[in-house]
Design an enzyme around this catalytic site. Structure first.
Site: not given
Ligand code: ARG
Length: 466
Positions: A149, A270, A276, A283
């Protein structure tokens, strides 16, 4: 230019309809299979003199296609090869089609294509497996918290977690090799749907094309697309597994976790926020399953509700076939590279190993002393609750304080608050115990080296139509 012009009195005047009916832009990729199958079929026609001319003609056609000739004027790859052959050798080219239907040609091409591509995917899977094992072996003593979880659960060896990626790859390998058995069946000789009047020795033809067997029913042969769907589903399942692993990598390489050093090679930055560093490669691996699921859904829904044998709807199977295979191969290649860049941050992991992770070990301790596990669990749950209320880590109690929660807690109980201890007490095969992980790695290496998969895919070299 089509193979059936003379059926109609007038040529279709609207080019948009020709374009709509044509599949040449979608099935062009099948040309090596189309030429290989045609060469073998010419042999099966047993017209010795013409056979040699056809072979020579096909070689020229091959060179023309390889040279990048625009095939846009043809209806599909089958028409293209036949009509170009006729351009090359005249009359004899027209004879190649004797007793042969595009309904069977399209599936022989697709099967030959898969007979090359599936073993290529199996090889890519093996390379990923090698990288997984190498990563596991590189960091034998590193311990990390594991989650259910996404809440801290118990400690495991980092190498154990890494090896959890090995087995989905193994299952994908095994499923692909299994699917190959259904792929590896020769359709040629079934005609449009009823069989052929030309006495083709199908077994010999199968042999010359490297197929393990011949299909048993001409109608089933031109209807079936299960061999494509099955392969795509196996790949969809594989990418689902990779998606889960990629999600772990995203989470573990986040600043909040910091368990993995995010290598520049798999990151981007970014355009706005200069600080960033984003795990874009992970991803995109996570995202890829959606595409494969789409390919499966596309073909499945297209095939649903069709009557038996060939229907033009089936022409739509090329896009999911080619894109599904390409996508899976693309992701596997990148996945392997991404794995090779993984570096665990041992200290960041150690920092997150909080004493509560050993609550189960304390309950197990009591159970080893003969306390029923339910009772042990209850007592430790109370320790956890009170510790939380008092904001006191559960390993800060003295043994005698702990004894107030359960009388069987002895002086030695406090040994459970150690990650090495916790891992060392796991006894089952497949567990995170260091010996078990070693055994797992050993078995994994055996599977990587095993010749079994090669034997099952061995016919491929004989088949090669490229
Ligand atoms: N281009 C067709 C396809 O890809 C080939 C089969 C055509 N057969 C037919 N009966 N029109 O499915």
């Amino acid at each position: 230019m089509t193979l059936w012009d003379r059926r109609f009195a007038k040529r279709r005047s609207d080019p948009r309809l020709d374009a709509f009916l044509s599949s040449i832009h979608e099935d062009r990729f099948l040309w090596p299979a189309e030429i290989g199958a045609s060469r073998a079929y010419a042999g099966a026609l047993r017209r010795a003199g013409e056979h040699a001319r056809i072979r020579a003609g096909l070689a020229t056609v091959k060179a023309r296609i390889e040279g990048g000739e625009d095939l846009g004027r043809f209806e599909d790859i089958h028409s293209a090869v036949e009509l170009m052959l006729t351009e090359e050798i005249g009359e004899a080219g027209k004879k190649l089609h004797t007793g042969r239907s595009r309904n069977e040609q399209v599936v022989v091409d697709e099967r030959l294509f898969l007979k090359t591509e599936v073993p290529r995917l199996v090889r890519l899977l093996r390379e990923c497996q090698r990288t997984v094992v190498r990563l596991a072996e590189r960091h034998p003593g590193v311990i990390m918290p594991a989650y259910t979880h996404l809440q801290p659960a118990q400690c495991v060896l980092f190498s154990h977690y890494v090896m959890s990626a090995f087995w989905p790859l193994e299952r994908a390998k095994s499923r692909l090799l299994d699917a190959l058995e259904r792929i590896d069946v020769l359709p040629l000789g079934v005609g449009a749907l009823a069989g052929s009047t030309v006495p083709i020795d199908r077994k010999a033809l199968a042999k010359s094309l490297g197929f393990a067997g011949v299909s048993q029913n001409s109608m089933d042969t031109v209807s079936d697309r299960g061999f494509i769907l099955e392969t795509l589903f196996v790949l969809a399942l594989l990418l689902l597994d990779l998606s889960r692993i990629a999600e772990d990598l995203v989470v573990f390489s986040s600043r909040e976790f910091g368990y993995l050093v995010l290598d520049d090679a798999v990151a981007t930055s970014s355009s706005l926020m200069p600080q960033k560093k984003n795990p874009d490669v992970y991803e995109l691996i996570r995202a890829a399953a959606g595409r494969l699921f789409g390919q499966v859904a596309h073909l499945y829904v297209t095939a649903k509700g069709l009557p038996s044998t060939y229907n033009k709807d089936l022409q739509d199977d090329k896009v999911p076939l080619r894109q599904g295979i390409e996508e899976a191969a693309r992701v596997l290649e990148v996945f392997r590279i991404a794995l090779s860049k993984i570096r665990p941050d041992r200290r960041a992991m150690a920092k997150k190993i909080e004493p509560a992770l050993f609550a189960t070990d304390l309950a197990d301790y009591l159970a080893r002393r003969g306390v029923p596990f339910r009772e042990a669990h209850g007592a430790v749950a109370e320790v956890v609750r009170v510790s939380e209320e008092r904001r006191k880590p559960i390993d800060r109690w003295t043994a005698s304080e702990l004894r107030k929660f359960h009388p069987r807690i002895g002086e030695d109980a406090k040994a459970v608050f150690s990650a090495d201890h916790s891992i060392g007490l796991k006894r089952t095969s497949g567990s995170t115990h260091p010996d078990q992980v070693k055994a797992q790695v050993k078995e994994a290496k055996r599977l990587i080296a095993s010749r079994g998969w090669k034997r099952r895919a061995a016919f491929v070299s004989r088949t090669s139509v490229r």
